[in-house]
Motif scaffolding. Structure first.
Motif, PDB file in Angstrom:
ATOM      1  N   ASN A  55       0.743  -1.312   0.091  1.00  0.00           N
ATOM      2  CA  ASN A  55       0.122   0.095   0.127  1.00  0.00           C
ATOM      3  C   ASN A  55       0.841   1.246   0.053  1.00  0.00           C
ATOM      4  OD1 ASN A  55       0.931   0.395   2.631  1.00  0.00           O
ATOM      5  ND2 ASN A  55      -1.157  -0.462   3.564  1.00  0.00           N
ATOM      6  N   ARG A  56       0.270   2.475   0.161  1.00  0.00           N
ATOM      7  CA  ARG A  56       1.085   3.554   0.004  1.00  0.00           C
ATOM      8  C   ARG A  56       1.967   3.829   1.140  1.00  0.00           C
ATOM      9  NH1 ARG A  56      -0.616   6.657  -4.404  1.00  0.00           N
ATOM     10  NH2 ARG A  56      -2.862   6.105  -5.369  1.00  0.00           N
ATOM     11  N   SER A  57       1.658   3.143   2.341  1.00  0.00           N
ATOM     12  CA  SER A  57       2.405   3.334   3.435  1.00  0.00           C
ATOM     13  C   SER A  57       3.695   2.296   3.371  1.00  0.00           C
ATOM     14  CB  SER A  57       1.703   3.211   4.843  1.00  0.00           C
ATOM     15  OG  SER A  57       0.598   4.217   4.785  1.00  0.00           O
ATOM     16  N   GLY A  58       3.589   1.602   2.276  1.00  0.00           N
ATOM     17  CA  GLY A  58       4.931   0.589   2.519  1.00  0.00           C
ATOM     18  C   GLY A  58       4.515  -0.760   2.978  1.00  0.00           C
TER      19      GLY A  58
END
Length: 280
Positions: A55-58
């Motif tokens: 996801n965009r948070s890694g």
């Protein structure tokens, strides 16, 4: 606002709920979760791939893919056994040094037996329990069988089915003599009955299961219960088994290997000593 009754939500929420249920019932809640996808793979019931999504948070998560082309032609517990087969791969990946890509090792096989699925390269008793291509059958006295009965006694159910399913000619008479009622085995590295795939396990590091194994199902096969699906007797079904040169597709009912030839051939699988069946 998102429609909770949309086909997408109905399909994936049921499968996600089944994953969570078996995680607690069979794995003590240690599995980290995953992203479930539906993918059509001609020779596979399902597969697992570690850390396939981010996801965009890694944050990364594994993928478990299930083949919807077999939802209508397998009892629901058979489909769920494929899910648990892949969960065993997910567990194995996080339990010591992982085995080489695509290989079903002894630790994985031991976990399968612990949760109530017996690994077998033929999908039936007597097969090899480790190797590259692996299926399984359900232990009627095992934990999966009991957990599955509990899950199916509630509101769980697969809601949406592919209208053009792959056929599975499978003998659901349990192969092992036991006092309990049996459930058919699942594959997954697909090796299913005359038209059963396996489940690839570890695609990059992804894994799968095969299909092929008999016994008495807990639930009816949806395609035989009046479901609006297109049978193999239809023009579409015939087009799948016969190519433009008028060849017929034949399949071994045990190892699920396919051959093509002119109509009316009598062929035998040298490995399984079974007669190839025409797939119509």
């Amino acid at each position: 606002m998102r429609d909770r009754n949309s086909p997408t939500a109905e399909s994936y929420e049921e499968l996600d709920a089944a994953y969570a249920f078996f995680n607690e019932a069979l794995f003590g809640g240690v599995l980290p979760g995953c992203l479930i996808t539906l993918q059509r793979r001609k020779t596979s019931f399902g597969s697992w791939t570690p850390e396939r999504f981010v996801n965009r948070s890694g944050v990364r998560t594994d993928e478990i893919a299930l083949n919807p082309e077999y939802f209508a032609t397998r009892p629901v517990e058979d489909v769920l056994s494929t899910l648990v087969h892949e969960q065993c791969h997910q567990w194995r990946f996080r339990s010591g040094e992982p085995s080489r890509r695509g290989y079903h090792d002894r630790r994985w096989a031991a976990k399968m037996q612990e949760v109530g699925l017996i690994p077998s390269d033929t999908g039936a008793p007597g097969g090899k329990t480790v190797g590259e291509t692996m299926s399984h059958y359900i232990d009627p006295d095992g934990r999966f069988y009991q957990a599955c009965k509990e899950l199916l006694s509630g509101s769980f159910g697969i809601v949406w089915f592919d209208r053009y399913p792959q056929p599975i000619v499978k003998d659901y008479t349990y192969l092992v003599a036991t006092q309990g009622a049996g459930i058919p085995a699942s594959v997954e590295d697909i090796k299913a009955p005359p038209s059963v795939p396996h489940e690839p396990h570890l695609s990059m590091p992804h894994a799968s299961e095969s299909a092929s194994a008999p016994n008495r199902p807990l639930s009816p096969i949806p395609a035989l219960q009046g479901l609006d699906v297109v049978s193999q007797d239809s023009d579409l079904g015939k087009a799948r088994s016969t190519d433009s040169s008028n060849r017929t597709k034949y399949q071994c009912p045990v190892c699920i290997t396919n051959v093509w030839g002119k109509p009316g051939l009598s062929l035998q699988c040298l490995k399984c000593h079974k007669t190839y069946q025409p797939i119509r």
